[in-house]
Design a protein around this motif. Structure first.
Motif, PDB file in Angstrom:
ATOM      1  N   THR A 282      11.669   7.446  -1.726  1.00  6.94           N
ATOM      2  CA  THR A 282      11.551   6.227  -2.487  1.00  6.94           C
ATOM      3  C   THR A 282      12.670   6.509  -3.413  1.00  6.94           C
ATOM      4  OG1 THR A 282      10.188   4.733  -3.743  1.00  6.94           O
ATOM      5  CG2 THR A 282       9.905   7.028  -4.520  1.00  6.94           C
TER       6      THR A 282
ATOM      7  N   THR B 239       2.151  10.204  -5.836  1.00  3.10           N
ATOM      8  CA  THR B 239       2.282   9.738  -4.361  1.00  3.10           C
ATOM      9  C   THR B 239       2.713  10.710  -3.407  1.00  3.10           C
ATOM     10  OG1 THR B 239       4.646   9.189  -4.689  1.00  3.10           O
ATOM     11  CG2 THR B 239       3.093   7.256  -5.191  1.00  3.10           C
TER      12      THR B 239
ATOM     13  N   THR C 169       0.233   4.995   3.984  1.00  2.00           N
ATOM     14  CA  THR C 169       1.193   4.345   3.704  1.00  2.00           C
ATOM     15  C   THR C 169       1.126   3.758   2.037  1.00  2.00           C
ATOM     16  OG1 THR C 169       0.436   2.298   4.492  1.00  2.00           O
ATOM     17  CG2 THR C 169       1.931   3.632   5.828  1.00  2.00           C
ATOM     18  N   ILE C 170       2.178   3.781   1.342  1.00  2.00           N
ATOM     19  CA  ILE C 170       2.207   3.424  -0.014  1.00  2.00           C
ATOM     20  C   ILE C 170       3.023   2.288  -0.181  1.00  2.00           C
ATOM     21  CG2 ILE C 170       2.627   4.099  -2.383  1.00  2.00           C
ATOM     22  CD1 ILE C 170       2.008   7.125  -1.707  1.00  2.00           C
ATOM     23  N   ALA C 171       2.351   1.269  -0.471  1.00  2.00           N
ATOM     24  CA  ALA C 171       3.082   0.123  -0.879  1.00  2.00           C
ATOM     25  C   ALA C 171       4.116   0.100  -2.037  1.00  2.00           C
ATOM     26  CB  ALA C 171       2.314  -1.054  -1.116  1.00  2.00           C
ATOM     27  N   ASP C 172       5.127  -0.591  -1.780  1.00  2.00           N
ATOM     28  CA  ASP C 172       6.364  -0.730  -2.870  1.00  2.00           C
ATOM     29  C   ASP C 172       5.579  -1.050  -4.260  1.00  2.00           C
ATOM     30  OD1 ASP C 172       7.885  -0.564  -0.655  1.00  2.00           O
ATOM     31  OD2 ASP C 172       8.987  -2.472  -0.982  1.00  2.00           O
ATOM     32  N   GLY C 173       4.738  -1.798  -4.312  1.00  2.00           N
ATOM     33  CA  GLY C 173       4.169  -2.198  -5.476  1.00  2.00           C
ATOM     34  C   GLY C 173       3.270  -1.172  -6.242  1.00  2.00           C
ATOM     35  N   VAL C 174       2.789  -0.420  -5.721  1.00  2.00           N
ATOM     36  CA  VAL C 174       2.090   0.991  -6.142  1.00  2.00           C
ATOM     37  C   VAL C 174       3.009   1.643  -6.764  1.00  2.00           C
ATOM     38  CG1 VAL C 174       0.845   2.776  -5.323  1.00  2.00           C
ATOM     39  CG2 VAL C 174       0.256   0.772  -4.459  1.00  2.00           C
TER      40      VAL C 174
END
Length: 151
Positions: free
Chosen positions: A88, A121, A28-33
């Motif tokens: 995204t 990503t 999972t990739i955080a929004d902040g990344v």
């Protein structure tokens, strides 16, 4: 073969699990990344003076001067990301330099951001919305570049 020879015979390794190791588990990739990647990619484009609205930049400049305020917030200023499992979408707010062709800058920002986010990503970028909130005039003083009052 005797029993001792059978015991010493090399065994074929037992394969554990199944399939490609890359399919075993979730990433999972955080929004902040995604926001940081997009913010840095947008800032790399010639003609982009700053990111975020005037208020956000002013508050960010104050926060940057406070010990422990964190420079990480600067990278994400003016960027909002919605991250799903495979896609995204991004909203960027930029300030452009006076005299640049805004449509060309927006196109370059879009291309640079999509390229960086997808490469780093693996997510598909479905849209990059760009809002130009200000134009930096050559004789304007930057809130972020002002001399601190205390030395």
């Amino acid at each position: 073969m005797s029993e001792s020879q059978q015991a010493e015979a090399p065994r074929t390794p037992t394969k554990r699990g199944g399939g490609d190791p890359a399919t075993r588990g979730r990433t999972t990739i955080a929004d902040g990344v995604v926001e940081k990647i997009a913010g840095l990619a947008a800032r790399d484009v010639v003609g982009v003076h700053a990111m975020g609205s005037g208020l956000a930049r002013t508050l960010g400049a104050v926060r940057d001067r406070v010990p422990g305020g964190g420079r990480g917030a600067t990278a994400t200023r003016g960027v909002k990301a919605e991250v799903g499992e495979v896609q995204t979408a991004l909203d960027l707010e930029i300030v452009v330099d006076y005299g640049v062709a805004i449509a060309d800058v927006a196109r370059s920002v879009r291309e640079n951001v999509i390229s960086a986010v997808e490469r780093m990503t693996g997510l598909e970028v479905v849209e990059v919305n760009i809002a130009v909130s200000d134009v930096k005039l050559p004789d304007e003083v930057d809130e972020e570049e002002e001399e601190p009052r205390l030395h």
